[in-house]
Design an enzyme around this catalytic site. Structure first.
Site, short mmCIF file in Angstrom:
data_model
loop_
_atom_site.label_atom_id
_atom_site.label_comp_id
_atom_site.label_asym_id
_atom_site.label_seq_id
_atom_site.Cartn_x
_atom_site.Cartn_y
_atom_site.Cartn_z
N LYS A 1 0.69 -0.85 0.43
CA LYS A 1 0.21 0.19 -0.03
C LYS A 1 0.78 1.09 0.10
CE LYS A 1 -3.51 3.13 0.48
NZ LYS A 1 -3.24 3.58 -0.41
N ARG B 1 -5.63 7.32 -5.26
CA ARG B 1 -5.99 5.39 -6.02
C ARG B 1 -6.95 6.17 -7.41
NH1 ARG B 1 -9.48 0.52 -3.76
NH2 ARG B 1 -9.47 -0.70 -5.38
N ARG C 1 -11.46 7.34 -6.88
CA ARG C 1 -12.45 6.05 -6.04
C ARG C 1 -14.02 6.43 -6.16
NH1 ARG C 1 -10.78 5.12 -0.30
NH2 ARG C 1 -10.59 7.10 0.16
N GLU D 1 -1.98 3.17 -8.13
CA GLU D 1 -2.31 4.39 -7.27
C GLU D 1 -1.64 5.19 -7.99
OE1 GLU D 1 -1.69 4.47 -3.34
OE2 GLU D 1 -1.45 2.76 -3.38
#
Length: 181
Positions: A92, A97, A112, A142
């Site tokens: 992560k 995103r 998103r 990302e």
């Protein structure tokens, strides 16, 4: 009408979910919304509750609802939920995103929350077109900023600034970087 506005604002605080509203509006509303993320389209195509709508596939160039992970209390609980299935785990990163939609040399970037980020095109679209071998695809990942001077990712929140600098032809020593999963 109030429910529809609250769905758009993503502030459905009526004790019911959008699934409930969709099911009352039309039996196919949730399915269509999940592949188009376009409430206007859902209302236009499904205005007659008696007419069934043929399930639609996801389209390149239209935002898709991202798959989100569920929160669990512990690692043990997560493994129990997986019931022995094989998994792939990725890192992560501290970026935004992003969905990348590629159709030939036409690239779209969606957040998103289904907002299109056309400001990224100038900074990174050509690189993605050259390196994504598929003609047509939707990729999830990302968007981050890579600092060439320190050889590490820049702090969260500098994407827009670097995209604007790239559009203006400025070399800041930083560049947009898209980590696709």
């Amino acid at each position: 009408m109030r429910w529809i506005i609250m769905i758009i604002l993503k502030e459905l605080k009526l004790g019911i979910s959008e699934k409930t509203v969709f099911s009352v509006f039309h039996p196919d509303a949730e399915d269509l919304f999940n592949v188009t993320c376009d409430l206007k389209l859902v209302c236009e195509r499904l205005c007659d509750r008696t007419q069934r709508y043929k399930r639609q596939d996801i389209e390149v160039g239209k935002a898709v609802g991202p798959q989100l992970a569920s929160r669990v209390g512990s690692v043990e609980e997560a493994w129990k939920k997986l019931r022995g299935k094989e998994v792939v785990v990725d890192c992560k990163f501290d970026g935004d995103r992003i969905q990348v939609h590629k159709n030939g040399n036409d690239i779209h970037f969606f957040s998103r929350t289904f907002i299109e980020h056309s400001e990224y095109k100038e900074a990174i679209a050509d690189t993605l077109c050259q390196n994504i071998l598929l003609e047509k695809c939707i990729l999830d990942g990302e968007m981050l900023v890579w600092d060439r001077l320190t050889n590490r990712f820049a702090e969260f929140g500098s994407n827009q600034e670097i995209a604007k600098a790239a559009k203006d032809g400025l070399d800041t020593g930083q560049q947009l970087c898209c980590i696709l999963t």
